[in-house]
Design a protein around this motif. Structure first.
Motif, mmCIF file in Angstrom:
data_model
loop_
_atom_site.group_PDB
_atom_site.id
_atom_site.type_symbol
_atom_site.label_atom_id
_atom_site.label_comp_id
_atom_site.label_asym_id
_atom_site.label_seq_id
_atom_site.Cartn_x
_atom_site.Cartn_y
_atom_site.Cartn_z
ATOM 1 N N SER A 108 2.881 1.355 5.776
ATOM 2 C CA SER A 108 2.162 2.141 4.789
ATOM 3 C C SER A 108 1.665 3.359 5.542
ATOM 4 C CB SER A 108 0.986 1.327 4.257
ATOM 5 O OG SER A 108 -0.146 2.138 4.127
ATOM 6 N N PRO A 109 2.015 4.589 5.075
ATOM 7 C CA PRO A 109 1.589 5.780 5.804
ATOM 8 C C PRO A 109 0.080 5.792 6.041
ATOM 9 C CG PRO A 109 3.093 6.350 4.023
ATOM 10 C CD PRO A 109 2.782 4.899 3.864
ATOM 11 N N GLU A 110 -0.700 5.265 5.076
ATOM 12 C CA GLU A 110 -2.153 5.315 5.223
ATOM 13 C C GLU A 110 -2.702 4.269 6.182
ATOM 14 O OE1 GLU A 110 -4.549 5.316 1.802
ATOM 15 O OE2 GLU A 110 -3.556 7.048 0.897
ATOM 16 N N VAL A 111 -2.211 3.030 6.049
ATOM 17 C CA VAL A 111 -2.844 1.937 6.791
ATOM 18 C C VAL A 111 -2.223 1.712 8.166
ATOM 19 C CG1 VAL A 111 -3.546 -0.470 6.713
ATOM 20 C CG2 VAL A 111 -3.420 0.850 4.594
ATOM 21 N N GLY A 112 -0.903 1.677 8.245
ATOM 22 C CA GLY A 112 -0.274 1.429 9.541
ATOM 23 C C GLY A 112 1.064 0.742 9.398
ATOM 24 N N THR A 113 1.501 0.067 10.460
ATOM 25 C CA THR A 113 2.827 -0.548 10.471
ATOM 26 C C THR A 113 2.739 -1.992 10.946
ATOM 27 O OG1 THR A 113 3.200 0.123 12.743
ATOM 28 C CG2 THR A 113 3.963 1.644 11.041
ATOM 29 N N GLN B 82 -5.635 4.544 16.851
ATOM 30 C CA GLN B 82 -4.626 3.566 16.436
ATOM 31 C C GLN B 82 -4.968 2.254 17.127
ATOM 32 O OE1 GLN B 82 -0.572 4.417 15.760
ATOM 33 N NE2 GLN B 82 -1.694 5.171 13.998
ATOM 34 N N PHE C 186 -7.777 -4.402 4.604
ATOM 35 C CA PHE C 186 -6.505 -4.748 5.243
ATOM 36 C C PHE C 186 -6.724 -5.533 6.515
ATOM 37 C CE2 PHE C 186 -5.706 -1.053 2.743
ATOM 38 C CZ PHE C 186 -4.734 -1.582 1.920
ATOM 39 N N PHE D 60 0.882 -5.720 14.483
ATOM 40 C CA PHE D 60 0.421 -4.714 13.524
ATOM 41 C C PHE D 60 -0.138 -3.510 14.278
ATOM 42 C CE2 PHE D 60 0.414 -8.386 10.761
ATOM 43 C CZ PHE D 60 0.599 -7.894 9.482
ATOM 44 N N THR D 61 0.147 -2.309 13.792
ATOM 45 C CA THR D 61 -0.504 -1.104 14.314
ATOM 46 C C THR D 61 -1.237 -0.453 13.140
ATOM 47 O OG1 THR D 61 1.352 -0.841 15.806
ATOM 48 C CG2 THR D 61 -0.170 1.009 15.627
ATOM 49 N N ILE D 62 -2.573 -0.408 13.236
ATOM 50 C CA ILE D 62 -3.417 -0.002 12.108
ATOM 51 C C ILE D 62 -4.114 1.315 12.454
ATOM 52 C CG2 ILE D 62 -5.456 -0.699 10.759
ATOM 53 C CD1 ILE D 62 -2.968 -2.386 10.286
ATOM 54 N N ASN D 63 -4.249 2.192 11.472
ATOM 55 C CA ASN D 63 -4.977 3.440 11.673
ATOM 56 C C ASN D 63 -6.481 3.190 11.584
ATOM 57 O OD1 ASN D 63 -2.423 4.666 11.645
ATOM 58 N ND2 ASN D 63 -2.520 4.956 9.421
ATOM 59 N N PRO E 123 -10.029 -0.345 8.634
ATOM 60 C CA PRO E 123 -10.105 -0.500 7.166
ATOM 61 C C PRO E 123 -10.342 -1.965 6.813
ATOM 62 C CG PRO E 123 -7.838 -0.029 7.862
ATOM 63 C CD PRO E 123 -8.701 0.129 9.077
ATOM 64 N N GLU F 1 0.808 -1.221 0.000
ATOM 65 C CA GLU F 1 0.000 0.000 0.000
ATOM 66 C C GLU F 1 0.840 1.269 0.000
ATOM 67 O OE1 GLU F 1 -3.338 0.285 -0.467
ATOM 68 O OE2 GLU F 1 -2.796 -1.765 -1.001
#
Lengths: 378, 378
Positions: free
Chosen positions: A304-309, B102, B80, B112-115, B77, A281
């Motif tokens: 991914s800056p948008e989704v996360g790490t 977060q 993902f 995983f760390t997701i926005n 999201p 992404e």
């Protein structure tokens, strides 16, 4: 031309031949399938500009239930002909060529009349001498292809890189492919009276391994100036060869390394698949591996800056050498890892963050290597 | 919000909810999946402008292995989040909402760390009274939908025709759909305290029957002004209703006929499939049926000027009435025949070459009819 035949046996062979036929060809007759009926049996042919496939259905084999009333040849529109044969109601069908290449196909209550084409206008198959044949066990041959063809280039800018280079000499067979970002090389023992250096299009090899059914034990390879012929069972598979000189690749593979890790191939693949969920992404599809030698710890990072790490400590069986931060395209590593098969012990060796790294099976280090060029991220 | 849960049980439910979520929506928060964690369990929600689906995972059911540390809500999201959960290494996973929505997801070595998005901004679900519920056996309900939804219109020019009309009164349930070229009508017995006349979008019904797993025995239907709610097991499936008046269709279905044939549905389907191989290649996708009453013979003809012709004498169990030449779109007949299931005895009744003809099951003539309008070819 008039015959009747077992429908299932016929479909088995047209399924093979069909792989060579493209509906997108610019030569109209090549959208057709050619049938040649001789006293001893029926030969079915399909072709495009790159590959040609023939399959032979013998009269001698009673299972084929092939009854020949008169010999001859015809070209039929492949797509419709196959669909029609597949949907016919009977176990057998009859085929008879009428006037003007019109062809009558009957089975049970169904009666199709199809517009055929004159077989004399169908291109001739390439001529390949079959005197100096190389013979491979099928499984080994498929392995060699599947392990190297992943690295061929899909760009037409350097055509030779769209093929796999087969080098046959007293050392055996070396098969190598590279798209200049990654490289795959596999060696096997084989004895040959002649030396060869040829480049087979990657697409031909992919179709070839799909065509070889699991029941085939051996495959024979014959080489001419600009064609290669693979034969197995009653199938002949022709491919053109690529012109040009394949680059020397031996010097690209590093001899020594500063950091070496061993993994189970399936474990590492799962970790890279997870990390790539996020890297896919981001604009530059890259994941980072950080190795801390003193802690015996290797950690994979994706973001991914948008989704996360995502971050994951890898499960490695050994870790030796220097600390390293290295970034690379996870898809190259996924392709490479899949080529080892499941649960294989592999060794990953690094020189530096800017030099290609290698992946080899611990059990067969000298004969198989995958190489990946890292991405500079600073 | 913080919990851990069995990964497989969670995936089973997100697979249901996912059906309502489109990546193409113009409302960004609807690309997300909402999680609401209460003391008694976890509710997962997905929605688009037409349908909304919720699934509930109970804390009481020990198989779910749901451990709740703190309740709360979050929107993640969907694409993902689902891919990540599917690829996690452990049997369970932990989810914890941190600051700024977060969300930390951990399982085995993976982290995983997701926005996420604020759940307060997620649209409210429609409110549907569940007092007057209609209850259907699942198999019967699926049959009603599958037999009618094939005839809904795909054109938005008359929006009501993109739905299936459900009329519920003292006669039971009548379900009908038409795209003005064909019509499907199915009646079943059902007792209801209230009378209803509603139009449910065909797409909603198609998604609904896909969502109902084979293990579901019964499905409940609740109807409000502009929404319908189907509930089964721990799933709630909401669909909007179509506004407008559905056309009167009873007068379209002929009462008598001049020519009647009976067939096995699978046999006739195979013949029509063969004939349509060629009609699909001609400009007007039409096949012709010629009935010679004196000879008790019905013959199907298909042709394409480019490819050829097909002709087939149909295997009918009875043939009564007048001679007829009639042409029609074979795809409508294929859809209709498939709706009877395999090897069902069916009756096909014709009035004339220009009037619609009907197909009914011999065993259940009054409650199920497919109607097809012929094509004028002269």
């Amino acid at each position: 031309m008039k015959f009747s035949i077992d429908r299932t046996k016929f479909i088995n062979q047209t399924n093979n031949v069909q792989r060579a036929i493209s509906s997108k060809t610019t030569i109209p007759i090549l959208t057709g399938m050619k049938l040649d009926l001789a006293e001893n049996g029926l030969t079915i042919t399909g072709s495009n500009s790159d590959i040609s496939i023939t399959a032979f259905i013998s009269k001698e084999d009673a299972d084929n239930d092939l009854n020949i009333e008169s010999t001859g040849s015809i070209v039929l529109p492949a797509k419709f002909f196959n669909e029609i044969i597949k949907k016919l109601p009977g176990d057998n069908f009859n085929l008879k060529v009428l006037d003007n290449n019109q062809t009558l196909i009957t089975s049970g209550v169904s009666e199709f009349t199809i517009n055929g084409l004159d077989a004399n206008n169908y291109p001739h198959l390439p001529e390949v001498e079959t005197e100096n044949q190389l013979v491979f066990p099928t499984d080994l041959f498929k392995e060699v292809v599947n392990q190297t063809v992943i690295a061929v280039s899909t760009q037409e800018s350097r055509p030779v890189l769209t093929g796999v280079n087969f080098i046959i000499n007293s050392d055996g067979l070396t098969s190598v492919a590279t798209d200049s970002h990654r490289l795959a090389q596999r060696k096997i023992d084989i004895t040959s009276d002649e030396e060869y250096n040829l480049i087979i299009p990657g697409k031909s090899l992919t179709e070839l391994v799909r065509t070889i059914s699991d029941s085939v034990k051996e495959i024979s390879m014959s080489i001419s100036e600009n064609q290669v012929l693979f034969s197995f069972d009653n199938v002949m598979f022709y491919s053109r060869l690529l012109d040009g000189r394949y680059p020397e690749t031996d010097r690209l593979i590093p001899d020594d390394s500063n950091t070496t890790l061993t993994f189970d191939s399936s474990n590492l693949l799962s970790s890279v698949e997870r990390a790539s969920l996020l890297s896919h992404e981001s604009r530059n599809n890259v994941i980072k591996l950080v190795i801390k030698a003193a802690d015996k710890k290797a950690t994979l990072f994706g973001n991914s800056p948008e989704v996360g790490t995502v971050e994951e400590v890898l499960d490695c069986s050994s870790l030796e050498g220097e600390d390293l931060d290295i970034s690379f395209n996870p898809d190259y590593l996924k392709d490479a890892l899949r080529s080892f098969g499941g649960n294989t012990e592999i060794e990953v060796s690094f020189t530096s963050a800017l030099h290609p790294f290698t992946i080899r099976p611990v059990e067969n280090k000298d004969n198989f290597v995958q190489l990946i060029t890292p991405v500079r991220t600073f």
